[in-house]
Design a protein around this motif. Sequence first.
Motif: not given
Lengths: 411, 371, 501
Positions: C94, C299, C319, C353, C390, C393-395
């Motif tokens: 990530a 983030v 997140p 998250r 996850t 998703e975060i990236t």
Amino acid sequence: MIPLTEALLAAITASVPAPTLPVAVEATPVAEMSVYADAVYTGAGETIENAMVVIADGKITAITPGAEPGDEDLHVAAITPGMVDLSARIYPDGYSVEETEEVTPWIRVDLSLDPFSRDWDRQLRNGVTSVVASPYDNNCIGGLSVALKTGGSNSIEARTIKSNVALRGAIGSQPSSKNHPAFGRPTDFYSRRPTTRMGVEWTWRKAMYDALQAEGDKERAFDGLPQLLQALNGDLPVFVQAWATQDIRTAVFLKEEMAGEGKPNMQLIIDAGAEAWREIDFLVRTGTAVVLPPYRASGRTTDGAFFAADCAAKLDEAGVPVALSSHNAKAGGETLGQQAAHARRGGLSFDSALAAVTINPARMVGIDDRVGSIEVGKDADLALWNGTPFELTSRVVGVVLDGELVNDPRK
Amino acid sequence: MLNGLLAVALAAIFPGDTDIPSPTAAVERMTAFQAKLVHTGDGSSIEDCVILVKGGVITQVGANIKVPSGAELIVHDGALSPGLIALQSEDGAVGELNESTRTVMPEAEARYAFNPEHKDFSRALGVGITTLVLAPSPRSLIGGRTAVVKTSGGRVVKPAAQLMLGLSSDALNRNKFPTSYAGAMGELEKQFSNPEGSVSRAAGGSLPVLMDVNDRAETLRAIAFAARFDLKGALYGSYWAEDVVPAIKESGLDVVCTPFNVGEGSRGIRSVVGLSKAGVRIGFGLEAPDRHPESLRFGVALCVRDGLSPSAGMKALTGDAAAIAGVSGRVGRIARGLDADLVLWSADPVALSSTVKAVYIDGKLVHGGNQ
Amino acid sequence: MKNQKLGTLARTAVATCLAATALTAATNAMPFSDGNIVIKAGQVITLDGEPIENGTIVIENGRITAVGKDIKYPWNAEVKEYPNSVAFPGFVEALTNSGMDRANENIDVAAFLNVKDSIDPVSFYFEDSLRSGVTTLNVQQGGSCVVGGMGYIVKPVGMTVEEMTVQPNSGIAMSAAPKSGKSRATQTLALRQTFDDLRRYLEGVVQEKRDGVDLATREALYQGREADEETSKGRPMGGNGWKVSNLEMIPRWEIDEKKAPLLGIVEGKTAVFFYCSTPGDVQTAIRTAKDNGFLNRTVLCLSSGCWKAADLIKQHNIPVILSSVLTHVERDPVTGEEKETFVPAVFQDKGVRFALRSAGTSGKSLWYQAALCVGHGMTREQALAAVTTTAAEITGLSNRVGSLAPGKDGNVVIFSGDPLSVMSNVEQVVVEGNHVYDRSTDVRMRHLETGAQPENTSAEMETGTPHKHDEPEEKDDKEPDEGENEEEKDDDHEGHEDEEN
């Protein structure tokens, strides 16, 4: 003591047909407890599923298969013997080696240890219940190592399993690292030999030959002679830090040279032998045991030595006694159990990995009569795991030391 | 060998506990002190008490003593205590007690570093300290013998009171022997296994030792060492003692507590209180002149505030301190036959609000009063 | 036809580079298969439903078209069969600061820079990532900045950044932790000033336009910029934050290129990866994000000690990407006792998250981090999500990577067994349908395992300074350390990631 009482009550109420049913005598309470596990890896050749380890007065009194734990009982996924780390590197803040001389065989490191150091608990909570402490490796022959429990009483005497388990020394760049020639700097005791590997080796041989010549000659006696003679005669293992292949060779050749001088029984244990995989033939030939340093992903270690991931597996396969060490990883660092996991990844079998952190190191320094396996009559030192041992997906969650639950997995 | 010879020679010149003649012995007139409250130095106190002093020595103590006619009467409307005793100090001998060239000097004598005329002593007097232990530096393994001296008059109460042993990391060096605890302990074991001179007297129990320790491990190591060679005496250093009180109690050793300043944290205080409550005999070091002499009494006051009983605090400053230094036959209490070292206080000495009104040594006014 | 041609080009490029670098490990030596491949494995862990025994994955043109049991695939497809192995989605890193010539810039506010320009495709880091089954990496500038450059998401395959690209302009790094040499107060002030300056600049440009002074156009022309269809238009300021009115008067191409990326942040167009080294930094980061309207694009990239701000983070539903140091160690300031906190478990419990970062590559990659999480009581699903779904998703790549499902990139890792077992190895890696890694021909891996020296190399290839001797630890009663214990220095491959700051 409360957990013990609970375990005691539980053992009775769970209606387990315990062979040694604990009966509490009020006058002399017997410290007794039982621990249940889905698998007990005894380290003595067998793995017993769904078993109960019964402990009384700090010793293991029974290992009962087919035991059904009650809800209140102490029950974990797996039990291994409390682990043994021969190179735990519990140093008393640098003051553990008498650097005024290069050869100090009489120095006893137990006189230097600090029972209040955080190092002990760090080992203990990760399931290491026995360690060998040695003088810091700034001398060629640093002194006498001691085997200790990692917890219990805060007196070093009480923690000692066995004094003078080995004569500790080092070969490589470290013993000479602080020395320098006399010119150009203020003169102090570091203005001296050895400043090179060659000098280190010379210092070792000189000490050995001095001892040979002084044997039986009162006029030539010197400090440290008794320890050197014990080592030469095989009564005291010689525990030598040697990372790189050239240094491992130096140690092995020294042993062979002494055999030629009528001292064939010298026992050699190489510590931090990262490159032992290169020298298997020599190690086998001389019956040398090896303690390996912690795993490094890049393979690069001290003294430029390359620590191949399959080193432990290769040594084990060749019949070289092998032990693993975490070198006293800092908190959050890799534990001895994780070192066993890395060794397995490198090809070491599960049973050999277990041996390499329990009975092998215990045998190397002669404390296997007390620790290193789960057997009736041995010290009740247990590592309690939340899953299969030596996987990264499990860890030590509880510890029993001398029959006392020092780290309760239920908390 | 040389050490032994030297010891014999020195013993011939200054045998054991020989007193050096008191320059004030000629004072023959009787003095009577009458105070509202007298702390005797053994933990008890007497109200409306009279103390008779003649020739610098206490001749009588009690509540119902008649003051003889012709006696000079000093009436004090406050508390009176024995002169305070500090169990480690370099007052008057700064820089003269740390012989760094060698680490084993059992026959060295702190009293030869004693300069009775040094100005440091007036500060000590001003806060009621009448007796000090001058100790060789703990940076040596065997630093030599301590001396018990008075802060006025130049008297050496006891010339070779204790043998100073350095068991803390202060005795370890980076560039000369010893660099390690193991080396240090090995050397001490060697010295005590074939004892000569002072070491021999210490090993026989006739010369108490003062063992410098800092941390807990050093404390336990010192206790084990003392047990092994049957040494009597005291540990010097109490900061970490809290965690090892039972071991200290069991050892039978006394403790010379590390002095502390206000705001140093509570561990040191808890350790002192813990030792006292366990029944360990304690006294206090001073580490003057680095530390102001007033910190001796203030340190005790801090401990009293945190649970040390006031009578135990008084004893630690007087009677027990004298016993630890081996001079309880001379100073530390207000009792017949002892030196008339007296301090007149405005109020309770272990309360921070009290001040010193007057100090007498050997019956002679040396500070304050109506001079 | 077009694809085929591209494939040929790629092959040529690879072949040329191979010739140039004689010792390139097995990673690039595999022939590309034009993004079409069928993989059969004893078990397929899709992370998109239950694992499939004896499953098949069909990848066409680099994308997965079907996953299942007994599914049809084109008769002429290249089929790889691994009946005793486990197929797993490629891991998603990530956040990384490696693979560039350096992790940090000297400039405090460097939003106009792009890590694309500093990514080194032949960096050992990428090779080693692939070896560990990491197929997607979000490369961001390190945390020693106020505002860093624009990040790039790449795959560890390809000889140019263009070839490697998965998602350009993946977000901008910012830091609430003081840049080295700065105090916390100056760092916070610098963050505030960055956006104040932007606002003043925009207001100034608008004012000048109104006053008939057209400095912005001149400046843009001077910088050699040109308008295109999109940028020649002005539009009102977007986003949820503060607004400069009448911004529509300014064609976007005229906005200073040093300011434009910052405007993108305030307008909510660009994700922000906000570094925090202490719980206090978390507060600063959240306030900055809130004040400037990009909280929902933020983030947090946390050092391990930041677990203490978990409640605050949960409250704002942000997140996080956790430090590679999973265990936070602190000493009780009174008793001196060590306290260890396993950080991922804290965020798991709070319901935040989170994604994990590698602690080194081949040895302690994402599988290793996930395994440790299981050891500390997390479920396998939770631990694996943090390094796959996850993380994707975060990236912002949840539609592309992280699981094996139709429509996603054809990134598959073949493990010899359970991906979380210390006994399993990454045997094969397929990226976007191309078979790019085969362990059996990985000479560097063989060297690490057995010490065998790769052919045609000399021992001098082993670089790196020997380790210092293990020094004894410091004495007990020293002042307790604050915050982070250092990341293990043992695995410092070239360009090893800076620990956050």
